[in-house]
Design an enzyme around this catalytic site. Sequence first.
Site, PDB file in Angstrom:
ATOM      1  N   SER A  79       0.841  -1.203   0.000  1.00  0.00           N
ATOM      2  CA  SER A  79       0.000   0.000   0.000  1.00  0.00           C
ATOM      3  C   SER A  79       0.875   1.252   0.000  1.00  0.00           C
ATOM      4  CB  SER A  79      -0.920   0.004   1.229  1.00  0.00           C
ATOM      5  OG  SER A  79      -0.172  -0.235   2.402  1.00  0.00           O
ATOM      6  N   GLU A 117      -0.058 -12.235  -1.623  1.00  0.00           N
ATOM      7  CA  GLU A 117      -1.489 -12.279  -1.931  1.00  0.00           C
ATOM      8  C   GLU A 117      -1.853 -13.531  -2.725  1.00  0.00           C
ATOM      9  OE1 GLU A 117      -2.771  -8.646  -3.795  1.00  0.00           O
ATOM     10  OE2 GLU A 117      -1.895  -7.395  -2.216  1.00  0.00           O
ATOM     11  N   ASP A 152       5.876  -6.940   2.758  1.00  0.00           N
ATOM     12  CA  ASP A 152       4.944  -7.378   1.715  1.00  0.00           C
ATOM     13  C   ASP A 152       5.717  -7.718   0.443  1.00  0.00           C
ATOM     14  OD1 ASP A 152       2.333  -7.914   1.113  1.00  0.00           O
ATOM     15  OD2 ASP A 152       1.683  -5.814   1.008  1.00  0.00           O
ATOM     16  N   GLU A 160      -9.287  -9.585   3.493  1.00  0.00           N
ATOM     17  CA  GLU A 160      -9.632  -8.187   3.193  1.00  0.00           C
ATOM     18  C   GLU A 160     -10.973  -8.069   2.460  1.00  0.00           C
ATOM     19  OE1 GLU A 160      -6.469  -5.904   1.459  1.00  0.00           O
ATOM     20  OE2 GLU A 160      -7.769  -4.217   0.973  1.00  0.00           O
TER      21      GLU A 160
HETATM   22  O1  KIV Z   1      -0.456  -3.473   1.489  1.00  0.00           O
HETATM   23  C1  KIV Z   1      -1.079  -3.398   2.543  1.00  0.00           C
HETATM   24  O2  KIV Z   1      -1.001  -2.430   3.290  1.00  0.00           O
HETATM   25  C2  KIV Z   1      -1.954  -4.515   2.888  1.00  0.00           C
HETATM   26  C3  KIV Z   1      -2.907  -4.328   4.019  1.00  0.00           C
HETATM   27  C4  KIV Z   1      -3.998  -3.420   3.639  1.00  0.00           C
HETATM   28  C5  KIV Z   1      -3.398  -5.622   4.542  1.00  0.00           C
HETATM   29  O3  KIV Z   1      -1.909  -5.528   2.251  1.00  0.00           O
END
Ligand code: KIV
Length: 280
Positions: free
Chosen positions: A45, A115, A83, A182
């Site tokens: 994000s 994901e 992530d 989500e």
């Molecule tokens: O990228 C992110 O911040 C996320 C969260 C919203 C779970 O995947």
Amino acid sequence: MKNTVETFRRQKEQSDKITMLTCYDYSTAKLMDEAGVDSLLVGDSLGMVMLGYPDTLSVTMEDIIHHTKAVSRGASNALVIGDMPFMSYQVSAEQAVENAGRIIKEGRAQAVKLEGGAAVAEQIRAIVKASIPVVAHIGLTPQSVNAFGGFKVQGKSAEAARALIEDARIVEDAGAFAVVIEAIPAQVAEAITKTLRIPTIGIGAGSGCDGQVLVYQDMLDLFGEIKPKFVKVFGDAGAVMRAAFAAYIEETKSGAFPAAEHGFAADIDADVLRELTVGL
Ligand code: KIV
């Protein structure tokens, strides 16, 4: 004490809700860590809230590693999760292990998130085999925004809900130690939470999950461009910052800032000072 995957396991067992916030820099990580948040997610994000892209698709491994390094330095207790960006794991299990390894080795995260459900089970298995803890992410997975035709709530029909529950079971079997769910109906999230042994971390998935995660710009009202229904604003930091910036501009222009107490006095005789400024 640094939180670990074992902390998450214990929290589910003891019905102690897991708190997670996204974080992208050192000073914010320190503030969140001091406040006692269980986990910090360096989410992709960051592409939207830090870098200004319209979605998360352009985020690179370098972006994630750069921000994860900063967050890891600020997190004494919170478990740091990095992530995995779009196309850093989809191609093959080998690619996934290599890039997960970089997030741990260079970014100093304790876990990675990726994901997808059944489609990435092989990647999860391979990363876990390399001793890297994995958080899965199902439901509205933003890296699939083009496939979904927008940022849309998932799992609304019985068939879609069944597929999500199946995905959740598959990522658990593949070795994920937690799963982010989500933007899905609360009843479906609750069913997943009851089905799994690993904790569920919800975002727009109701209160029946084992924990919650929010993007910190959303919960502090710092990012006005997209306002998902599931966001609660816990503090209007945006208003505080706007007012402070305006006051700084006003006081600088009027000469009220800096005042004498914001400067340094020279230990120089007045006559010498005058001499120094002659001819300037
Ligand atoms: O990228 C992110 O911040 C996320 C969260 C919203 C779970 O995947």
